[in-house]
Design a protein around this motif. Structure first.
Motif, PDB file in Angstrom:
ATOM      1  N   GLU A  27       0.880  -1.153   0.079  1.00 17.67           N
ATOM      2  CA  GLU A  27       0.054   0.117   0.154  1.00 17.67           C
ATOM      3  C   GLU A  27       0.990   1.209  -0.167  1.00 17.67           C
ATOM      4  O   GLU A  27       1.998   1.130   0.534  1.00 17.67           O
ATOM      5  CB  GLU A  27      -0.961  -0.008   1.327  1.00 17.67           C
ATOM      6  CG  GLU A  27      -1.668  -1.258   1.373  1.00 17.67           C
ATOM      7  CD  GLU A  27      -3.032  -1.126   0.373  1.00 17.67           C
ATOM      8  OE1 GLU A  27      -3.504  -0.096  -0.096  1.00 17.67           O
ATOM      9  OE2 GLU A  27      -3.840  -2.242  -0.079  1.00 17.67           O
ATOM     10  N   PRO A  28       0.325   2.448  -0.577  1.00 13.78           N
ATOM     11  CA  PRO A  28       1.267   3.728  -0.317  1.00 13.78           C
ATOM     12  C   PRO A  28       1.755   3.941   0.900  1.00 13.78           C
ATOM     13  O   PRO A  28       2.990   4.216   0.894  1.00 13.78           O
ATOM     14  CB  PRO A  28       0.277   4.654  -0.979  1.00 13.78           C
ATOM     15  CG  PRO A  28      -0.913   4.056  -1.536  1.00 13.78           C
ATOM     16  CD  PRO A  28      -0.935   2.600  -1.253  1.00 13.78           C
ATOM     17  N   GLY A  29       1.229   3.846   1.901  1.00 14.82           N
ATOM     18  CA  GLY A  29       1.831   4.077   3.140  1.00 14.82           C
ATOM     19  C   GLY A  29       2.934   2.984   3.509  1.00 14.82           C
ATOM     20  O   GLY A  29       3.846   3.673   4.275  1.00 14.82           O
ATOM     21  N   GLN A  30       2.518   1.963   3.430  1.00 13.33           N
ATOM     22  CA  GLN A  30       3.790   0.978   3.575  1.00 13.33           C
ATOM     23  C   GLN A  30       5.061   1.484   2.688  1.00 13.33           C
ATOM     24  O   GLN A  30       6.044   1.444   3.230  1.00 13.33           O
ATOM     25  CB  GLN A  30       3.238  -0.510   3.178  1.00 13.33           C
ATOM     26  CG  GLN A  30       2.422  -1.137   3.973  1.00 13.33           C
ATOM     27  CD  GLN A  30       1.995  -2.322   3.295  1.00 13.33           C
ATOM     28  OE1 GLN A  30       1.024  -2.200   2.435  1.00 13.33           O
ATOM     29  NE2 GLN A  30       2.642  -3.526   3.856  1.00 13.33           N
ATOM     30  N   ALA A  31       5.035   1.872   1.513  1.00 13.09           N
ATOM     31  CA  ALA A  31       5.929   2.119   0.626  1.00 13.09           C
ATOM     32  C   ALA A  31       6.611   3.394   1.282  1.00 13.09           C
ATOM     33  O   ALA A  31       8.030   3.491   1.428  1.00 13.09           O
ATOM     34  CB  ALA A  31       5.484   2.603  -0.851  1.00 13.09           C
ATOM     35  N   HIS A  32       5.838   4.481   1.843  1.00 16.06           N
ATOM     36  CA  HIS A  32       6.224   5.660   2.197  1.00 16.06           C
ATOM     37  C   HIS A  32       7.247   5.191   3.478  1.00 16.06           C
ATOM     38  O   HIS A  32       8.152   5.940   3.887  1.00 16.06           O
ATOM     39  CB  HIS A  32       5.133   6.551   2.659  1.00 16.06           C
ATOM     40  CG  HIS A  32       5.698   7.873   3.203  1.00 16.06           C
ATOM     41  ND1 HIS A  32       5.362   8.224   4.300  1.00 16.06           N
ATOM     42  CD2 HIS A  32       6.145   8.920   2.608  1.00 16.06           C
ATOM     43  CE1 HIS A  32       5.968   9.311   4.703  1.00 16.06           C
ATOM     44  NE2 HIS A  32       6.337   9.890   3.662  1.00 16.06           N
ATOM     45  N   ALA A  33       6.774   4.189   4.358  1.00 14.44           N
ATOM     46  CA  ALA A  33       7.314   4.015   5.492  1.00 14.44           C
ATOM     47  C   ALA A  33       8.687   3.035   5.335  1.00 14.44           C
ATOM     48  O   ALA A  33       9.466   3.172   6.589  1.00 14.44           O
ATOM     49  CB  ALA A  33       6.451   3.327   6.538  1.00 14.44           C
ATOM     50  N   GLU A  34       8.939   2.521   4.353  1.00 20.15           N
ATOM     51  CA  GLU A  34      10.294   1.696   3.949  1.00 20.15           C
ATOM     52  C   GLU A  34      11.439   2.564   4.069  1.00 20.15           C
ATOM     53  O   GLU A  34      11.778   3.241   2.793  1.00 20.15           O
ATOM     54  CB  GLU A  34       9.780   0.589   2.759  1.00 20.15           C
ATOM     55  CG  GLU A  34       8.920  -0.577   3.153  1.00 20.15           C
ATOM     56  CD  GLU A  34       9.187  -1.742   2.329  1.00 20.15           C
ATOM     57  OE1 GLU A  34      10.676  -1.832   2.108  1.00 20.15           O
ATOM     58  OE2 GLU A  34       8.291  -2.054   1.930  1.00 20.15           O
ATOM     59  N   GLN A  35      12.066   2.796   4.800  1.00 24.57           N
ATOM     60  CA  GLN A  35      13.350   3.563   4.813  1.00 24.57           C
ATOM     61  C   GLN A  35      14.383   3.238   3.958  1.00 24.57           C
ATOM     62  O   GLN A  35      15.034   3.986   3.557  1.00 24.57           O
ATOM     63  CB  GLN A  35      13.766   3.823   6.564  1.00 24.57           C
ATOM     64  CG  GLN A  35      12.909   4.426   7.397  1.00 24.57           C
ATOM     65  CD  GLN A  35      12.464   5.827   6.882  1.00 24.57           C
ATOM     66  OE1 GLN A  35      13.303   6.490   6.668  1.00 24.57           O
ATOM     67  NE2 GLN A  35      11.166   6.047   7.335  1.00 24.57           N
ATOM     68  N   ASN A  36      14.692   1.829   3.865  1.00 24.10           N
ATOM     69  CA  ASN A  36      15.827   1.297   3.077  1.00 24.10           C
ATOM     70  C   ASN A  36      15.393   0.994   1.425  1.00 24.10           C
ATOM     71  O   ASN A  36      16.246   0.509   0.908  1.00 24.10           O
ATOM     72  CB  ASN A  36      16.461   0.212   3.679  1.00 24.10           C
ATOM     73  CG  ASN A  36      17.076   0.787   4.934  1.00 24.10           C
ATOM     74  OD1 ASN A  36      17.711   1.582   4.762  1.00 24.10           O
ATOM     75  ND2 ASN A  36      17.089  -0.018   6.035  1.00 24.10           N
ATOM     76  N   ALA A  37      14.067   1.216   1.262  1.00 24.44           N
ATOM     77  CA  ALA A  37      13.772   0.819  -0.216  1.00 24.44           C
ATOM     78  C   ALA A  37      14.054   2.111  -1.125  1.00 24.44           C
ATOM     79  O   ALA A  37      14.064   3.310  -0.660  1.00 24.44           O
ATOM     80  CB  ALA A  37      12.240   0.599  -0.040  1.00 24.44           C
ATOM     81  N   LEU A  38      14.347   1.579  -2.277  1.00 21.16           N
ATOM     82  CA  LEU A  38      14.328   2.780  -3.471  1.00 21.16           C
ATOM     83  C   LEU A  38      12.903   2.903  -4.214  1.00 21.16           C
ATOM     84  O   LEU A  38      12.374   1.811  -4.657  1.00 21.16           O
ATOM     85  CB  LEU A  38      15.208   2.259  -4.711  1.00 21.16           C
ATOM     86  CG  LEU A  38      16.610   1.992  -3.918  1.00 21.16           C
ATOM     87  CD1 LEU A  38      17.667   1.531  -5.095  1.00 21.16           C
ATOM     88  CD2 LEU A  38      17.103   3.594  -3.796  1.00 21.16           C
ATOM     89  N   LEU A  39      12.243   3.723  -3.897  1.00 16.91           N
ATOM     90  CA  LEU A  39      11.095   4.332  -4.445  1.00 16.91           C
ATOM     91  C   LEU A  39      11.272   4.684  -6.076  1.00 16.91           C
ATOM     92  O   LEU A  39      11.971   5.711  -6.274  1.00 16.91           O
ATOM     93  CB  LEU A  39      10.300   5.105  -3.864  1.00 16.91           C
ATOM     94  CG  LEU A  39       8.923   5.305  -4.007  1.00 16.91           C
ATOM     95  CD1 LEU A  39       8.204   3.981  -3.904  1.00 16.91           C
ATOM     96  CD2 LEU A  39       8.315   6.471  -3.202  1.00 16.91           C
ATOM     97  N   VAL A  40      10.809   3.769  -7.074  1.00 21.02           N
ATOM     98  CA  VAL A  40      11.109   4.395  -8.456  1.00 21.02           C
ATOM     99  C   VAL A  40       9.663   4.509  -9.407  1.00 21.02           C
ATOM    100  O   VAL A  40       8.938   3.744  -9.369  1.00 21.02           O
ATOM    101  CB  VAL A  40      11.712   3.109  -9.016  1.00 21.02           C
ATOM    102  CG1 VAL A  40      12.208   3.191 -10.510  1.00 21.02           C
ATOM    103  CG2 VAL A  40      12.883   2.687  -8.305  1.00 21.02           C
TER     104      VAL A  40
END
Length: 131
Positions: A27-40
């Protein structure tokens, strides 16, 4: 009347379902919370100009994605440091991003996934955007 699908051919709905069965979509909120992920962001420039952008997201249009994230590619991004990189892809509504994330998994980036609902869902949740 449409022509008969050749043997072995699949509809886009089948291809999308198969891609999503491989992904642990977020979900968008989960993606926003992931500190070590690359959002592409894989949306084309015109779509980003119209809809807005997510601050800090990497811009890699869809037609370059595999070359930019394959750790063995001469065209890889500095962020493509290995096969364990967490890549969270988004498009406008979460369809193309599912296919793109599955393509990254095909390269061996098994932690790749996409954002359910894409940028539009992100913006609808009031998460950070720029225009």
């Amino acid at each position: 009347m449409s022509p008969a699908r050749p043997e072995g051919g699949r509809s886009i709905d089948q291809i999308l379902a198969e891609a999503r069965n491989r992904l642990d979509r977020v979900e968008p909120g989960q993606a926003h919370a992931e500190q070590n992920a690359l959002l592409v962001d894989i949306r084309p420039a015109a779509q980003r100009a119209e809809e807005g952008e997510i601050p800090g997201a990497l811009i890699v249009e869809r037609n370059h994605l595999e070359w930019r994230f394959d750790p063995e590619s001469d065209a890889r991004l500095p962020e493509a440091t290995g096969y364990d990189v967490r890549v969270i892809v988004f498009c406008s509504e979460g369809y193309t991003s599912s296919l793109a994330a599955a393509a990254l998994q095909d390269l061996g980036l098994s932690r790749s996934t996409d954002v359910i609902g894409g940028f539009k869902a992100w913006a609808a949740e009031g998460l950070p955007t720029t225009h």
